[in-house]
Design a protein around this motif. Structure first.
Motif, short mmCIF file in Angstrom:
data_model
loop_
_atom_site.label_atom_id
_atom_site.label_comp_id
_atom_site.label_asym_id
_atom_site.label_seq_id
_atom_site.Cartn_x
_atom_site.Cartn_y
_atom_site.Cartn_z
N ASP A 16 17.95 -56.72 28.20
CA ASP A 16 17.56 -57.98 28.83
C ASP A 16 18.58 -59.08 28.56
OD1 ASP A 16 15.29 -56.91 29.93
OD2 ASP A 16 13.96 -57.55 28.30
N ARG A 74 21.63 -58.33 30.70
CA ARG A 74 21.40 -58.67 32.11
C ARG A 74 21.43 -60.18 32.32
NH1 ARG A 74 15.98 -57.08 33.22
NH2 ARG A 74 16.37 -57.77 35.37
N SER A 75 20.87 -60.92 31.38
CA SER A 75 20.83 -62.38 31.50
C SER A 75 22.24 -62.97 31.40
CB SER A 75 19.94 -62.97 30.40
OG SER A 75 18.62 -62.48 30.50
N ARG A 132 25.01 -61.42 32.07
CA ARG A 132 25.72 -61.01 33.28
C ARG A 132 25.36 -61.94 34.44
NH1 ARG A 132 24.06 -55.42 35.87
NH2 ARG A 132 22.26 -56.74 36.37
N GLU A 133 24.08 -62.26 34.58
CA GLU A 133 23.65 -63.16 35.65
C GLU A 133 24.30 -64.53 35.50
OE1 GLU A 133 21.03 -64.08 39.03
OE2 GLU A 133 21.72 -62.22 38.08
N VAL A 191 16.51 -64.08 35.04
CA VAL A 191 16.24 -62.66 34.76
C VAL A 191 14.90 -62.45 34.05
CG1 VAL A 191 17.03 -60.67 33.41
CG2 VAL A 191 18.67 -62.01 34.73
N ALA A 195 25.55 -58.92 41.40
CA ALA A 195 25.43 -58.13 40.19
C ALA A 195 26.75 -57.50 39.76
CB ALA A 195 24.37 -57.04 40.37
#
Length: 436
Positions: free
Chosen positions: A10, A13-14, A16-17, A217, A340
């Motif tokens: 998580d 992903r955050s 990366r966002e 995210v 993404a």
């Protein structure tokens, strides 16, 4: 172990966002700050400073123009508004300057277009004008009287006691605007403004993109729907424009760094007007409120908080109603704020071009003295902003040398840092003397 792996995924992903939000807006940032640097270097502000003695329409227009050509940093805007007030400007005119400096600047509009769409960029300027008109009319009825008189007296006393300027200090020299446009020195100063503004806002940008990535995210739509009402028509819009500034207050993110947060809120379900009022409300983020308290006193700070909050919410609501009536409010919300992964598209090509341009600007900045630039300017040792010595909001003499700052906020941090360094050195010296 599985829970730890899930948390790490998580977080990844955050982050990366947040990075790809930054990647999507990289070229607009370079373009916007580059244009803003050129405007600050080549547009004279002395005439505007001398013509803000009231808040009638011509003075409000001049204050708005002055704000548009200034830095978009909320801290610098608040310090310059205070400086204008000390120099005799009308209080409302100084506040109009501050509103324009953070809501009508070029770089903000460009980033809004790329990250959220042209409707948000246009609405930001339309709403900014509405907010300034409301401030100069309705707001002026509340931001006046003894509290303002006492604040002005307080500022003058502080200026005489601690921030009096050198009489020998002169304005930035360099000839006429056309001569500076043709000189390497002028463009070196322009590049220095660009790099300095980016350096000054690096914290806001990093925090803004990082927090926006986590919000986009990790926070489900159901949470945003619990915070921002949906499905109640007009009352949804009213509640959203009121709550939007509250989110800005507790987010601690000022200046252009709140645009990525606005994109995450729009994805989560906040209304169009709520987004606009949230972006406006960078001027009442908690750190700015503490600065107002130090400048103007607690009573006027609280009055500013209430009046600004009402104006920002009202401007957001009126802007939404105007755009809704014209059919310009976007009907679809994004499922993602940023891509993404990398791909060879116009964003990537433009980023590569503007990274080269940024390299040129950085070279001009690094070689400004060799090119003849820097005359009449100083660098804020705390935030890195380029400051005109003649108009610096604050200065501190340390070790026989005068240091110039973009705001009292930076001057106070510098003084605290130097006091701490001196105390540490004295303590270390004392320990050495006491050793057997």
């Amino acid at each position: 172990m599985f829970a730890t792996a899930t948390v790490l995924v998580d977080i990844g992903r955050s982050l990366r966002e947040g990075f790809f939000m930054f990647w999507e807006t990289l070229w607009p940032l370079v373009l916007g700050f580059g244009i803003a640097g050129a405007v600050q270097a080549f547009v004279s502000r002395d005439a505007l400073r001398q013509r803000l003695g009231d808040h009638r329409a011509p003075a409000v227009a001049r204050a708005s123009l002055y704000g548009m050509v200034s830095s978009s940093c909320s801290y610098a805007a608040s310090a310059m508004a205070k400086s204008l007030l000390v120099k005799g400007a009308d209080y409302i005119a100084a506040m109009v300057f501050m509103f324009a400096s953070t809501n009508l600047v070029i770089e903000l509009g460009i980033v809004l277009v790329v990250l959220m769409g042209w409707q948000f960029a246009v609405s930001e300027f339309v709403g900014g004008i509405i907010m300034i008109v409301l401030l100069a009319t309705v707001g002026a009825l509340w931001l006046r009287g003894r509290a303002v008189v006492e604040a002005r007296k307080r500022l003058h006393e502080d200026d005489v006691a601690g921030h009096a300027r050198d009489a020998s200090r002169a304005s930035t020299s360099g000839g006429s605007r056309s001569a500076r446009l043709r000189s390497p020195a002028g463009w070196a100063d322009s590049a220095t403004y660009t790099i300095a503004d980016l350096t000054m806002l690096r914290r806001e940008l990093v925090v803004g993109y990082t927090v926006a990535g986590f919000l986009a995210v990790l926070v489900p739509t159901s949470v945003w729907q619990a915070v921002f009402l949906t499905g109640h028509g007009f009352w949804t819009s009213v509640e959203n424009v009121i709550v939007g500034p509250f989110i800005a207050i507790i987010s601690f993110v000022c200046s252009i760094g709140n645009v990525p947060l606005a994109a995450a809120l729009w994805k989560g379900g906040i209304s169009f007007g709520g987004v606009i009022s949230f972006i406006f409300a960078d001027l009442i983020a908690f750190p700015l409120l503490m600065i107002y308290r130090r400048y103007y006193g607690t009573r006027l700070m609280l009055r500013m908080l209430v009046v600004f909050w009402v104006l920002m919410s009202t401007a957001g609501l009126l802007t939404e109603l105007l755009f809704r009536g014209a059919g310009l409010v976007p009907t679809a919300r994004p499922t993602t704020v940023a891509p993404a992964h990398f791909s060879w598209n116009y964003t990537t090509y433009l980023n590569l071009v503007f990274l080269v341009l940024f390299g040129v600007l950085y070279w001009l900045y690094r070689n400004r003295e060799r090119l003849g630039g820097g005359n009449g300017y100083a660098r804020d040792p705390i935030c890195g902003m380029q400051v005109e010595k003649a108009h610096a909001p604050a200065s501190v003499v340390h070790a026989g040398e005068r240091n110039y700052f973009c705001s009292d906020h930076c001057a106070a941090r510098f003084s605290a840092r130097e006091v701490g360094t001196t105390a540490s050195s004295s303590s270390a010296s004392g320990h050495r003397r006491s050793d057997p």
